[in-house]
Write a protein that holds these residues in place. Structure first.
Motif, PDB file in Angstrom:
ATOM      1  N   GLY A 231      -2.173  -9.712  -6.108  1.00 28.17           N
ATOM      2  CA  GLY A 231      -2.378  -8.377  -5.556  1.00 28.17           C
ATOM      3  C   GLY A 231      -2.248  -8.303  -4.053  1.00 28.17           C
ATOM      4  O   GLY A 231      -1.935  -7.274  -3.507  1.00 28.17           O
ATOM      5  N   LYS A 232      -2.491  -9.404  -3.345  1.00 28.23           N
ATOM      6  CA  LYS A 232      -2.405  -9.359  -1.885  1.00 28.23           C
ATOM      7  C   LYS A 232      -0.975  -9.118  -1.430  1.00 28.23           C
ATOM      8  O   LYS A 232      -0.748  -8.493  -0.413  1.00 28.23           O
ATOM      9  CB  LYS A 232      -2.944 -10.648  -1.279  1.00 28.23           C
TER      10      LYS A 232
ATOM     11  N   LEU B 190       1.265  -7.249  -2.916  1.00 27.00           N
ATOM     12  CA  LEU B 190       1.518  -5.824  -3.068  1.00 27.00           C
ATOM     13  C   LEU B 190       0.876  -5.051  -1.927  1.00 27.00           C
ATOM     14  O   LEU B 190       1.475  -4.141  -1.368  1.00 27.00           O
ATOM     15  CB  LEU B 190       0.994  -5.330  -4.419  1.00 27.00           C
ATOM     16  N   LEU B 191      -0.339  -5.428  -1.555  1.00 29.83           N
ATOM     17  CA  LEU B 191      -1.008  -4.739  -0.450  1.00 29.83           C
ATOM     18  C   LEU B 191      -0.238  -4.913   0.850  1.00 29.83           C
ATOM     19  O   LEU B 191      -0.083  -3.964   1.621  1.00 29.83           O
ATOM     20  CB  LEU B 191      -2.442  -5.248  -0.295  1.00 29.83           C
ATOM     21  N   ARG B 192       0.258  -6.124   1.099  1.00 33.12           N
ATOM     22  CA  ARG B 192       1.061  -6.348   2.311  1.00 33.12           C
ATOM     23  C   ARG B 192       2.322  -5.504   2.285  1.00 33.12           C
ATOM     24  O   ARG B 192       2.732  -4.961   3.314  1.00 33.12           O
ATOM     25  CB  ARG B 192       1.438  -7.826   2.430  1.00 33.12           C
TER      26      ARG B 192
ATOM     27  N   LEU C 204       2.771  -2.639   0.678  1.00 37.45           N
ATOM     28  CA  LEU C 204       2.415  -1.229   0.837  1.00 37.45           C
ATOM     29  C   LEU C 204       2.043  -0.882   2.275  1.00 37.45           C
ATOM     30  O   LEU C 204       2.234   0.252   2.710  1.00 37.45           O
ATOM     31  CB  LEU C 204       1.266  -0.858  -0.107  1.00 37.45           C
ATOM     32  N   GLU C 205       1.522  -1.849   3.030  1.00 38.54           N
ATOM     33  CA  GLU C 205       1.174  -1.602   4.435  1.00 38.54           C
ATOM     34  C   GLU C 205       2.412  -1.262   5.259  1.00 38.54           C
ATOM     35  O   GLU C 205       2.317  -0.622   6.294  1.00 38.54           O
ATOM     36  CB  GLU C 205       0.478  -2.819   5.031  1.00 38.54           C
ATOM     37  N   LYS C 206       3.577  -1.656   4.798  1.00 40.05           N
ATOM     38  CA  LYS C 206       4.815  -1.379   5.521  1.00 40.05           C
ATOM     39  C   LYS C 206       5.298   0.049   5.308  1.00 40.05           C
ATOM     40  O   LYS C 206       6.233   0.484   5.949  1.00 40.05           O
ATOM     41  CB  LYS C 206       5.902  -2.370   5.095  1.00 40.05           C
TER      42      LYS C 206
ATOM     43  N   SER D  92      -1.144  10.902   0.582  1.00 41.88           N
ATOM     44  CA  SER D  92      -2.299  10.186   0.035  1.00 41.88           C
ATOM     45  C   SER D  92      -3.095  11.066  -0.915  1.00 41.88           C
ATOM     46  O   SER D  92      -3.633  10.593  -1.912  1.00 41.88           O
ATOM     47  CB  SER D  92      -3.215   9.691   1.162  1.00 41.88           C
TER      48      SER D  92
ATOM     49  N   ALA E 221      -6.953   2.583 -10.621  1.00 44.88           N
ATOM     50  CA  ALA E 221      -7.417   1.260 -11.053  1.00 44.88           C
ATOM     51  C   ALA E 221      -7.992   1.319 -12.472  1.00 44.88           C
ATOM     52  O   ALA E 221      -7.687   0.478 -13.310  1.00 44.88           O
ATOM     53  CB  ALA E 221      -8.447   0.713 -10.080  1.00 44.88           C
TER      54      ALA E 221
ATOM     55  N   HIS F 293      -4.969   2.463 -15.125  1.00 42.40           N
ATOM     56  CA  HIS F 293      -3.621   1.962 -14.849  1.00 42.40           C
ATOM     57  C   HIS F 293      -2.726   1.955 -16.087  1.00 42.40           C
ATOM     58  O   HIS F 293      -1.524   2.189 -15.984  1.00 42.40           O
ATOM     59  CB  HIS F 293      -3.666   0.583 -14.188  1.00 42.40           C
TER      60      HIS F 293
END
Length: 88
Positions: free
Chosen positions: A49-50, A52-54, A56-58, A66, A74, A77
């Motif tokens: 999951g990390k 994906l988070l990285r 999405l931060e882009k 939002s 969550a 899903h």
């Protein structure tokens, strides 16, 4: 026994049609790795999951964007990914 040794042992015992399929998959996986964006190459997260988070931060979202996202993503899903009915 390492994963490579175990794979080689399984290959020795596999029928030809399965070897063909395995070769296709291996070549596909190698090609996919070569086509990854440079920012993601070698950046394999230890924790699922990390990555994906990285990623999405882009792509920052505006407040309006939002607000359109589901707040129960969550918990629900399966509903959003596969169209299953929402769980209680």
């Amino acid at each position: 026994m390492s994963a490579k040794e175990q794979l080689l042992q399984e290959i020795e015992q596999a029928p030809d049609f399965l070897i063909d399929e395995l070769l296709d998959f291996l070549l596909f996986a190698k090609m996919r790795r070569l086509q990854e964006p440079p920012a993601l190459k070698g950046d394999r997260p230890e924790t699922p999951g990390k990555g994906l988070l990285r990623l999405l931060e882009k792509f920052p979202l505006t407040e309006a964007e939002s607000a359109l996202l589901p707040t129960d993503l969550a918990a629900q899903h399966d509903h959003y990914l596969y169209g299953l009915p929402k769980r209680d």
